[in-house]
Each structure stands twice: as structure tokens, then as C-alpha cells.
Design a protein around this motif. Structure first.
Motif, PDB file in Angstrom:
ATOM      1  N   PRO A   1      75.012  61.355  34.393  1.00 13.77           N
ATOM      2  CA  PRO A   1      76.445  61.262  34.076  1.00 13.77           C
ATOM      3  C   PRO A   1      77.361  61.741  35.202  1.00 13.77           C
ATOM      4  CG  PRO A   1      75.234  62.108  32.185  1.00 13.77           C
ATOM      5  CD  PRO A   1      74.275  62.077  33.333  1.00 13.77           C
ATOM      6  N   TYR A   2      76.904  62.706  36.003  1.00 16.42           N
ATOM      7  CA  TYR A   2      77.705  63.152  37.152  1.00 16.42           C
ATOM      8  C   TYR A   2      77.852  62.011  38.166  1.00 16.42           C
ATOM      9  CZ  TYR A   2      77.048  68.041  35.607  1.00 16.42           C
ATOM     10  OH  TYR A   2      77.042  69.219  34.905  1.00 16.42           O
ATOM     11  N   ILE A   3      76.804  61.186  38.271  1.00 17.02           N
ATOM     12  CA  ILE A   3      76.869  60.041  39.189  1.00 17.02           C
ATOM     13  C   ILE A   3      77.769  58.952  38.612  1.00 17.02           C
ATOM     14  CG2 ILE A   3      75.493  58.172  40.211  1.00 17.02           C
ATOM     15  CD1 ILE A   3      73.299  60.172  40.685  1.00 17.02           C
ATOM     16  N   TYR A   4      77.646  58.707  37.306  1.00 21.22           N
ATOM     17  CA  TYR A   4      78.501  57.684  36.673  1.00 21.22           C
ATOM     18  C   TYR A   4      79.980  58.019  36.874  1.00 21.22           C
ATOM     19  CZ  TYR A   4      74.141  56.841  34.025  1.00 21.22           C
ATOM     20  OH  TYR A   4      72.841  56.618  33.649  1.00 21.22           O
ATOM     21  N   ARG A   5      80.306  59.321  36.854  1.00 24.98           N
ATOM     22  CA  ARG A   5      81.722  59.747  36.951  1.00 24.98           C
ATOM     23  C   ARG A   5      82.145  60.067  38.385  1.00 24.98           C
ATOM     24  NH1 ARG A   5      79.615  62.216  32.213  1.00 24.98           N
ATOM     25  NH2 ARG A   5      80.626  61.396  30.335  1.00 24.98           N
ATOM     26  N   ASN A   6      81.268  59.780  39.344  1.00 25.37           N
ATOM     27  CA  ASN A   6      81.563  60.026  40.771  1.00 25.37           C
ATOM     28  C   ASN A   6      81.788  61.497  41.096  1.00 25.37           C
ATOM     29  OD1 ASN A   6      81.336  57.290  41.375  1.00 25.37           O
ATOM     30  ND2 ASN A   6      83.507  56.896  41.026  1.00 25.37           N
ATOM     31  N   HIS A   7      81.209  62.400  40.299  1.00 27.52           N
ATOM     32  CA  HIS A   7      81.237  63.830  40.640  1.00 27.52           C
ATOM     33  C   HIS A   7      80.124  64.141  41.636  1.00 27.52           C
ATOM     34  CE1 HIS A   7      84.232  64.420  37.692  1.00 27.52           C
ATOM     35  NE2 HIS A   7      83.454  64.441  36.630  1.00 27.52           N
ATOM     36  N   VAL A   8      79.039  63.354  41.580  1.00 27.02           N
ATOM     37  CA  VAL A   8      77.897  63.493  42.482  1.00 27.02           C
ATOM     38  C   VAL A   8      77.644  62.139  43.125  1.00 27.02           C
ATOM     39  CG1 VAL A   8      75.362  63.705  42.468  1.00 27.02           C
ATOM     40  CG2 VAL A   8      76.748  65.460  41.368  1.00 27.02           C
ATOM     41  N   GLY A   9      77.308  62.134  44.411  1.00 26.12           N
ATOM     42  CA  GLY A   9      77.139  60.872  45.126  1.00 26.12           C
ATOM     43  C   GLY A   9      75.785  60.211  44.919  1.00 26.12           C
ATOM     44  N   MET A  10      74.708  61.026  44.801  1.00 29.69           N
ATOM     45  CA  MET A  10      73.360  60.432  44.710  1.00 29.69           C
ATOM     46  C   MET A  10      72.363  61.457  44.191  1.00 29.69           C
ATOM     47  SD  MET A  10      73.030  60.090  48.849  1.00 29.69           S
ATOM     48  CE  MET A  10      73.730  61.424  49.832  1.00 29.69           C
ATOM     49  N   THR A  11      71.252  60.952  43.683  1.00 36.04           N
ATOM     50  CA  THR A  11      70.162  61.819  43.247  1.00 36.04           C
ATOM     51  C   THR A  11      68.836  61.167  43.625  1.00 36.04           C
ATOM     52  OG1 THR A  11      69.241  63.070  41.368  1.00 36.04           O
ATOM     53  CG2 THR A  11      69.989  60.838  40.896  1.00 36.04           C
ATOM     54  N   LEU A  12      67.864  61.982  44.031  1.00 33.75           N
ATOM     55  CA  LEU A  12      66.526  61.485  44.367  1.00 33.75           C
ATOM     56  C   LEU A  12      65.717  61.398  43.083  1.00 33.75           C
ATOM     57  CD1 LEU A  12      64.378  60.811  46.577  1.00 33.75           C
ATOM     58  CD2 LEU A  12      63.795  63.245  46.569  1.00 33.75           C
ATOM     59  N   MET A  13      65.246  60.188  42.751  1.00 30.07           N
ATOM     60  CA  MET A  13      64.556  60.006  41.465  1.00 30.07           C
ATOM     61  C   MET A  13      63.710  58.737  41.502  1.00 30.07           C
ATOM     62  SD  MET A  13      63.798  61.274  38.627  1.00 30.07           S
ATOM     63  CE  MET A  13      64.627  62.805  39.025  1.00 30.07           C
ATOM     64  N   GLY A  14      62.811  58.609  40.539  1.00 28.87           N
ATOM     65  CA  GLY A  14      61.991  57.413  40.405  1.00 28.87           C
ATOM     66  C   GLY A  14      62.795  56.258  39.836  1.00 28.87           C
ATOM     67  N   SER A  15      62.301  55.033  40.069  1.00 27.94           N
ATOM     68  CA  SER A  15      63.018  53.847  39.588  1.00 27.94           C
ATOM     69  C   SER A  15      63.125  53.809  38.066  1.00 27.94           C
ATOM     70  CB  SER A  15      62.341  52.573  40.089  1.00 27.94           C
ATOM     71  OG  SER A  15      61.070  52.400  39.477  1.00 27.94           O
ATOM     72  N   PHE A  16      62.264  54.591  37.369  1.00 25.64           N
ATOM     73  CA  PHE A  16      62.337  54.629  35.898  1.00 25.64           C
ATOM     74  C   PHE A  16      63.679  55.133  35.397  1.00 25.64           C
ATOM     75  CE2 PHE A  16      60.411  58.623  37.317  1.00 25.64           C
ATOM     76  CZ  PHE A  16      61.277  59.548  36.747  1.00 25.64           C
ATOM     77  N   SER A  17      64.429  55.827  36.260  1.00 25.76           N
ATOM     78  CA  SER A  17      65.754  56.330  35.859  1.00 25.76           C
ATOM     79  C   SER A  17      66.686  55.185  35.473  1.00 25.76           C
ATOM     80  CB  SER A  17      66.388  57.151  36.980  1.00 25.76           C
ATOM     81  OG  SER A  17      66.492  56.392  38.167  1.00 25.76           O
ATOM     82  N   ALA A  18      66.415  53.978  36.012  1.00 31.48           N
ATOM     83  CA  ALA A  18      67.277  52.824  35.715  1.00 31.48           C
ATOM     84  C   ALA A  18      67.252  52.457  34.237  1.00 31.48           C
ATOM     85  CB  ALA A  18      66.854  51.618  36.557  1.00 31.48           C
ATOM     86  N   ALA A  19      66.185  52.828  33.533  1.00 28.26           N
ATOM     87  CA  ALA A  19      66.109  52.544  32.093  1.00 28.26           C
ATOM     88  C   ALA A  19      67.179  53.310  31.315  1.00 28.26           C
ATOM     89  CB  ALA A  19      64.722  52.900  31.560  1.00 28.26           C
ATOM     90  N   LYS A  20      67.749  54.344  31.945  1.00 29.41           N
ATOM     91  CA  LYS A  20      68.781  55.163  31.289  1.00 29.41           C
ATOM     92  C   LYS A  20      70.201  54.689  31.590  1.00 29.41           C
ATOM     93  CE  LYS A  20      66.242  58.958  29.912  1.00 29.41           C
ATOM     94  NZ  LYS A  20      66.346  59.699  28.656  1.00 29.41           N
TER      95      LYS A  20
END
Length: 279
Positions: free
Chosen positions: A124-143
């Protein structure tokens, strides 16, 4: 028979998740090199966006950072040696990993609020542009929420030095059934169903991962352009810290990483704690 077998379900790639519209608005591009990555972080920070989020509560998301920095700085052979327990965490090569990471932390590139949260609370921090990026697996796209999914991008962990090949994390999830299970015919029918029904491809699509049955270039749909090329161009693959490491290393390293992520981000304290705890 003492062999252990796993039924491969799907695998996935790790990299940075970001919002394309934020990068476009600030005229930023996914970085390929470490200097470009540092410039990207600096420009995000100057625009009032904390560059990085890391939901490290469970330990393994922080291990993704450790793995990638060690692979990029020291290469796959040393990484495997360290995870087998054949190298010390007090080795100067490991100290360099923590020093490089600590430099990012001391520059306030990580949002402190995320460090004690689970990985998906960073999104949600990324959706709201509070955070620019996060290192994560591609499975995060399911969210990803449907209205934002098309705006989410993915890029590989940048190279640290030009002469080090790009090794990538590609964890493989497997199904393991107990050998002592009573209903063997049902077990065999279930495995046959998974193998022959197309269920594996449906599971992988739902999880935004790569099916072990599909064309290796048939990428997860939401992050398609970026994810398959990262794996096909990799010089070598690892399965992720808690799958590659000796079991007795996992808890000490996760505990050490959690301690390291608190100020003053002390390399010496981290490596000494891990080395002492693993014995």
C-alpha cells in the motif's frame, strides 16, 4: 528407500516492484548498475518519496536483500560456500555486504515504518507513492488491486560491478507428501490430477508465478515483459536463503538481520552475532 522426492509446483523470480506512473512523472528509469540505483534512490528521496520499503518482520524478505547483495558483490560460488557453512560470516566479503546495505540504511533510503511489518503491508505504501520500490518475488503481483495492476512494473536487482555475472534468485515450490500416508491410491490419483489436468498452470497463474509445466517464457501475466527475461539471461540461479542454507544457519541469520536493520546498522555487531549464534 531413504530418498526424499518433491513434486514441483511453480517457481518465480525476485526483483524490484514499483509504479510505472511514478517513475514516468519523475522521469526515472529502472537502473541497471549500482551507481544508477543510488541516483534513483537520491532522486526519489529529493521528490519526497522514501526510495525503499522492506517488510522484514518474518525475516525472509530481509534475506532476499542479503542474498542479492552477496550474489552481486561476491558471486554464486562464495554465496553457496557461505550458506553451506564453509565460510564465516566474519569474512571480509560478508562484512562488505553489510557495509553496502548499511550505507543505504544510513542514508534513510528505507521507510522505518515498514521494517517491523509483513512483506505485503509494504505494497500500500507503493500504491500511494509513499515508497518508490520494494524487493520481492513476482508472486507479490497476485496482491495488486485490479485498477493498479497495469501500472506496476518489475526490474532486476542492479549489477554491483561490471565483471560479476548476474545471478538470480528463482525459488521453486514443491509439494511433499508423507511416505507414511495411508491412502496411497488417493495420493497417486491426486498427483496424476495435478500433472494432467492443467491445474498447475492455473495455480501458477493465480499466484503470478511460472508453472513448471509451461513454456519457460510464458511469464506471469501482470509482470510479463520483465520477469521471464531476468531468468533466461541469468548466469546462474539460487533457490533463496532459507532453501539453500544449512538449517542451523537460518534462525541465527534471520535474527542477525533483524538486529542489523535497527540503528546504528552495525556491521561488526551483525556478523559477530551471526557467527557466534550459528555455533
Amino acid at each position: 528407500n531413504e530418498e526424499v522426492y518433491g513434486f514441483p509446483l511453480y517457481y518465480y523470480v525476485w526483483g524490484f516492484v514499483y509504479r510505472k506512473s511514478l517513475f514516468q512523472r519523475l522521469e526515472l528509469r529502472p537502473p541497471a548498475t549500482w551507481s544508477e540505483f543510488l541516483q534513483l534512490c537520491e532522486r526519489l528521496k529529493a521528490a519526497g518519496v522514501t526510495p525503499l520499503g522492506l517488510g522484514a518482520k518474518s525475516g525472509w524478505p530481509a534475506a532476499g536483500w542479503f542474498d542479492y547483495l552477496n550474489l552481486r558483490i561476491n558471486g554464486i560460488d562464495f554465496h553457496r560456500k557461505l550458506l553451506r557453512g564453509d565460510a564465516r560470516f566474519t569474512d571480509p566479503k560478508v562484512r562488505q555486504v553489510f557495509d553496502v546495505w548499511g550505507d543505504l540504511l544510513r542514508k534513510d533510503y528505507f521507510l522505518p515504518a515498514t521494517l517491523d511489518q509483513e512483506w505485503d503491508r509494504v505494497l500500500p505504501y507503493i500504491y500511494r507513492n509513499h515508497v518508490g520500490m520494494t524487493l520481492m518475488g513476482s508472486f507479490s503481483a497476485a496482491k495488486f488491486p485490479a485498477p493498479l495492476a497495469a501500472d506496476m512494473g518489475f526490474f532486476a536487482f542492479p549489477s554491483y560491478s561490471a565483471d560479476m555475472p548476474q545471478y538470480e534468485e528463482a525459488p521453486l515450490d514443491v509439494l511433499v507428501l508423507p511416505a507414511t500416508g495411508t491412502n496411497r491410491s488417493a495420493r497417486n490419483r491426486f498427483l496424476a490430477y495435478l500433472a494432467e489436468s492443467g491445474a498447475l498452470r492455473q495455480i501458477a497463474e493465480a499466484d503470478q508465478t511460472f508453472s513448471t509445466q509451461a513454456d519457460p517464457l510464458a511469464a506471469p501475466t501482470l509482470l510479463s515483459e520483465s520477469t521471464s527475461s531476468i531468468l533466461t539471461q541469468a548466469a546462474g540461479l539460487t533457490y533463496f536463503f532459507d532453501r539453500d542454507a544449512k538449517p542451523e544457519l537460518i534462525a541465527p541469520v534471520y535474527d542477525g538481520l533483524r538486529r542489523f536493520l535497527k540503528p546504528p546498522y552495525d556491521t561488526e555487531q551483525a556478523v559477530q552475532f551471526i557467527e557466534k549464534s550459528r555455533h
